[in-house]
Scaffold this active site. Structure first.
Site, PDB file in Angstrom:
ATOM      1  N   LYS A 117      11.694  20.876   8.876  1.00  0.00           N
ATOM      2  CA  LYS A 117      10.547  20.138   9.912  1.00  0.00           C
ATOM      3  C   LYS A 117      11.102  20.486  11.322  1.00  0.00           C
ATOM      4  CE  LYS A 117       8.517  16.094   7.961  1.00  0.00           C
ATOM      5  NZ  LYS A 117       8.469  14.739   8.042  1.00  0.00           N
TER       6      LYS A 117
HETATM    7  C1  E4P Z   1       5.426  12.602   7.715  1.00  0.00           C
HETATM    8  O1  E4P Z   1       6.026  13.462   7.337  1.00  0.00           O
HETATM    9  C2  E4P Z   1       6.389  11.595   8.272  1.00  0.00           C
HETATM   10  O2  E4P Z   1       7.547  11.308   7.781  1.00  0.00           O
HETATM   11  C3  E4P Z   1       5.393  10.412   8.060  1.00  0.00           C
HETATM   12  O3  E4P Z   1       4.201  10.514   7.616  1.00  0.00           O
HETATM   13  C4  E4P Z   1       5.429   9.381   9.528  1.00  0.00           C
HETATM   14  O4  E4P Z   1       4.722   8.273   9.025  1.00  0.00           O
HETATM   15  P1  E4P Z   1       4.696   6.871  10.030  1.00  0.00           P
HETATM   16  O5  E4P Z   1       3.611   7.061  11.061  1.00  0.00           O
HETATM   17  O6  E4P Z   1       3.989   5.813   9.000  1.00  0.00           O
HETATM   18  O7  E4P Z   1       5.918   6.915  10.435  1.00  0.00           O
END
Ligand code: E4P
Length: 218
Positions: free
Chosen positions: A83
């Site tokens: 990522k």
């Molecule tokens: C995506 O890969 C992220 O880890 C995640 O969906 C972030 O979500 P949040 O806005 O609930 O922290």
């Protein structure tokens, strides 16, 4: 549509996998920090449990460091997807890593413009953060629709992974839009199948059955 679990917790992952509907995992630095285990160690454990894409995020800030860190993360296991955020240095890293065959998930995506750039740079997947866009008073679902339209218009092969989904309605809306993948916190995964009318109906059926047959056999 693929379902990923948005968690770095091994117990949640085991519990989610028991349903047989989980295709991969997304983690982020906050989720890893909650587990209190170094990212390499935790990602390896997750990869040992599930045979599917497992996203692990870089925490470096310069392109060079992101590339080095991305390579290290990718070496943990063949299923690791790295990522990278779509900041200026990140775009350079996305391009370089993708070019050498490392699969990149462009995270913290909050606009169709960022998603278009991510695809042009060679990203394997892009993660529009639906819930966090909604929190700003905009529509996360509209963003996902726009990204899918643009990708279809130009035959871009980057997969759309709807992230930051806060409930089943988000999941249904991104599914209707055609997102390839959705990542779900464990709580949302459970909400997908719990329904008060199912529970109420089941209670009624079982009670009717008991009344009829317990009386007969008594
Ligand atoms: C995506 O890969 C992220 O880890 C995640 O969906 C972030 O979500 P949040 O806005 O609930 O922290």
């Amino acid at each position: 549509m693929k379902f990923f679990l948005d968690s770095a917790n091994i117990h949640e992952l085991r519990a989610a996998m028991a349903f047989g509907i989980i295709d991969g995992v997304t983690t982020n630095p906050s989720l890893i920090a909650k587990e209190g285990v170094p990212v390499e160690e935790q990602v390896r454990k997750i990869c040992d449990l599930i045979d599917g894409d497992v996203s692990a995020e870089v925490i470096s800030q310069s392109a060079k460091e992101m590339i080095d860190e991305g390579r290290r993360l990718a070496r943990i296991h063949k299923n690791v997807v790295v990522k990278v955020p779509p900041i200026a240095e990140g775009i350079k890293a996305i391009y370089a890593l993708s070019k050498e065959g490392v699969r990149v998930n462009v995270t913290l995506c909050f606009s169709a413009a960022q998603a278009l750039v991510a695809a042009k740079a060679g990203a394997y997947m892009v993660s529009p953060f639906v819930g966090r866009v909604d929190d700003m008073g905009l529509s996360g679902i509209e963003m996902v629709r726009d990204i899918l339209t643009i990708y279809r218009n130009y035959g871009l092969r980057t997969q759309v992974l709807a992230a930051s989904c806060r409930g089943p309605l988000h999941v249904i809306e991104v599914a209707k839009a055609g997102a390839h993948i959705v990542t779900l916190p464990y709580k949302v995964l459970e909400q997908m199948f719990h329904h008060p009318l199912t529970e109420k109906g089941l209670e009624q059926f079982l009670s009717d059955h008991r009344k009829a047959f317990d009386l007969v056999s008594a």
